[in-house]
Design an enzyme around this catalytic site. Structure first.
Site, mmCIF file in Angstrom:
data_model
loop_
_atom_site.group_PDB
_atom_site.id
_atom_site.type_symbol
_atom_site.label_atom_id
_atom_site.label_comp_id
_atom_site.label_asym_id
_atom_site.label_seq_id
_atom_site.Cartn_x
_atom_site.Cartn_y
_atom_site.Cartn_z
ATOM 1 N N GLU A 280 -87.737 -38.684 -39.461
ATOM 2 C CA GLU A 280 -86.733 -39.608 -39.985
ATOM 3 C C GLU A 280 -86.579 -39.456 -41.498
ATOM 4 O O GLU A 280 -85.468 -39.533 -42.027
ATOM 5 C CB GLU A 280 -87.119 -41.049 -39.632
ATOM 6 C CG GLU A 280 -87.196 -41.332 -38.146
ATOM 7 C CD GLU A 280 -85.870 -41.105 -37.439
ATOM 8 O OE1 GLU A 280 -84.813 -41.255 -38.079
ATOM 9 O OE2 GLU A 280 -85.891 -40.754 -36.244
ATOM 10 N N ASP A 367 -86.428 -31.868 -37.766
ATOM 11 C CA ASP A 367 -87.652 -31.393 -37.107
ATOM 12 C C ASP A 367 -88.377 -30.374 -37.980
ATOM 13 O O ASP A 367 -89.612 -30.414 -38.112
ATOM 14 C CB ASP A 367 -87.307 -30.755 -35.760
ATOM 15 C CG ASP A 367 -87.106 -31.781 -34.658
ATOM 16 O OD1 ASP A 367 -87.411 -32.970 -34.880
ATOM 17 O OD2 ASP A 367 -86.633 -31.399 -33.570
#
Length: 422
Positions: A280, A367
């Site tokens: 995040e 990611d």
């Protein structure tokens, strides 16, 4: 002639949208069913067959529910437009209020109330039948209706003043009303980003500071490494509504805060939570949020400019089954807004894959960011647990996923992270 052509174009796009949606849904149903009997090889040692089959059944049920609501929403759309529903509603309200701002606001409020009443039984079924069947519903009926009433009151308290301001600009700001409206709308969106975490969200959920000092220290260390500052770490009581888990940022500028669902904290290990948060944080550090806000503002400017043109075109109203002129020399800005909001999704649906593609690109980048700042294996482990807990299918149809999904398919995402960890 233009009115008839626009009616034909509108109906053609409705039919095209239905055909594409049903075709994609049928592909999804067949693909998920065909792979229901075995867990994909890369997940065979991590996810039990029963959990995989539950995810398949949940995906099928949600897809079938989506087709039902699609048919109902399409019928409602045609009823409001070509079959004269909005025209009838407009005349009924006009007879009660007469011309003026009261009429226009009443028209918007009546439309919202009717739409909410139509959606209510489907929302109720989804919560207390579909979600209940798969063990995800934790909401009581009292909380369900309480949320509905609270949301309606909040929507009226915020929406009616905003609608009044927009309608005033449309009526009095001249030909560039759409530009002034865009400035107001953009400012409103930024204001909501600031107010949502501290004013609006606490009306529906309880937020408490993260108490686990070990986890808190780990997260604060991560934030310090990546150069991120927040107003605090909070736990949200998501378990009172659903068994689904998640984590997210809210707020804007100096008002940013990090929120964890209590269901997520109960399931993941500290290192896995850190990896999820690193993902995040990647969205923030890679400026994905700023890019999405900028794109939203640019698209809204374009759409408002288009509305500025369409609201002066008689064929736009006539082609959708509406006569907006109630008195000589007077238009109907509220009707223009309603028609535009109703038909816009029909004409923009085929652009959905572009939005999905951009979102998936951002997910891959986030990611990769997480893999740089935490152990990629921890993120893999966390994602596998979240896929299992949320009953997310591991075998979506590739074309359906490419068209709709904001996140990459599980197998592709895990493969990328596994390579990063090796």
């Amino acid at each position: 002639m233009y009115s008839l052509a626009f009616s034909i174009l509108f109906v053609s796009f409705i039919i095209l949208t239905l055909l594409v949606r049903f075709w994609l849904a049928s592909r999804q149903l067949r693909h998920v069913l065909a792979h229901r009997s075995a867990v994909p090889a890369e997940f065979a040692e991590k996810i039990p067959l029963a959990a995989h089959q539950k995810a398949a059944d949940y995906t099928i049920a949600r897809t079938q529910y989506g087709l039902l609501t699609l048919l109902v929403n399409t019928a409602v759309l045609v009823g409001f437009t070509l079959l004269g529903g909005l025209q009838w509603l407009s005349l009924q309200i006009f007879q009660l209020t007469g011309p003026g701002m009261t009429y226009q606001l009443a028209l918007l409020a009546a439309f919202a109330a009717i739409s909410g009443a139509i959606d209510l039984p489907f929302d109720y079924y989804k919560q207390f039948s579909l979600e209940q069947r798969f063990g995800f519903n934790k909401m009581t009926k009292g909380l369900f209706f309480g949320d509905m009433i609270k949301g309606a009151l909040l929507g009226a308290a915020i929406g009616l003043p905003l609608a009044w301001l927009v309608l005033t600009l449309m009526n009095q700001a001249g030909n560039l009303w759409w530009l002034y409206t865009w400035v107001v709308w953009s400012g409103f969106q930024l204001l909501m980003m600031v107010l949502y975490p501290t004013v609006i969200a606490p009306m529906f959920n309880k937020f408490t500071p993260l108490e686990d000092q070990s986890l808190k220290s780990r997260i604060e260390g991560l934030m310090q490494r990546v150069g991120f500052a927040s107003k605090g770490l909070f736990v949200m009581d998501g378990s009172k509504r659903s068994a689904h888990g998640n984590a997210y940022f809210s707020g804007f500028g100096a008002n940013k805060r990090i929120v964890f669902f209590d269901t997520l904290l109960a399931r993941l290990q500290p290192q896995e939570i850190e990896a999820v948060l690193a993902h995040e944080l990647g969205h923030f550090k890679l400026k994905h949020i700023i890019k999405r806000i900028g794109m939203m503002f640019a698209i809204s400017l374009g759409f408002l400019a288009l509305l500025g043109y369409l609201k002066t075109q008689p064929w736009f109203y006539d082609g959708l089954g509406v006569n907006p002129v109630l008195l000589p020399g007077q238009g109907n800005d509220a009707m223009a807004l309603l028609l535009f909001m109703l038909v816009l999704p029909v004409f923009t649906f085929l652009f959905a894959p572009l939005t999905s593609l951009g979102s998936r690109k951002h997910e891959f980048e986030a990611d990769a960011f997480a893999a740089q700042h935490t152990d990629a294996r921890d993120l893999v482990s966390a994602l596998v647990k979240m896929y299992e807990d949320n009953a997310s299918t591991l075998t979506p149809d590739p074309l359906h996923s490419a068209f709709y999904d904001s996140h990459p398919p599980a197998s592709v995402r895990i493969r990328q992270l596994t390579l990063a960890a090796s």
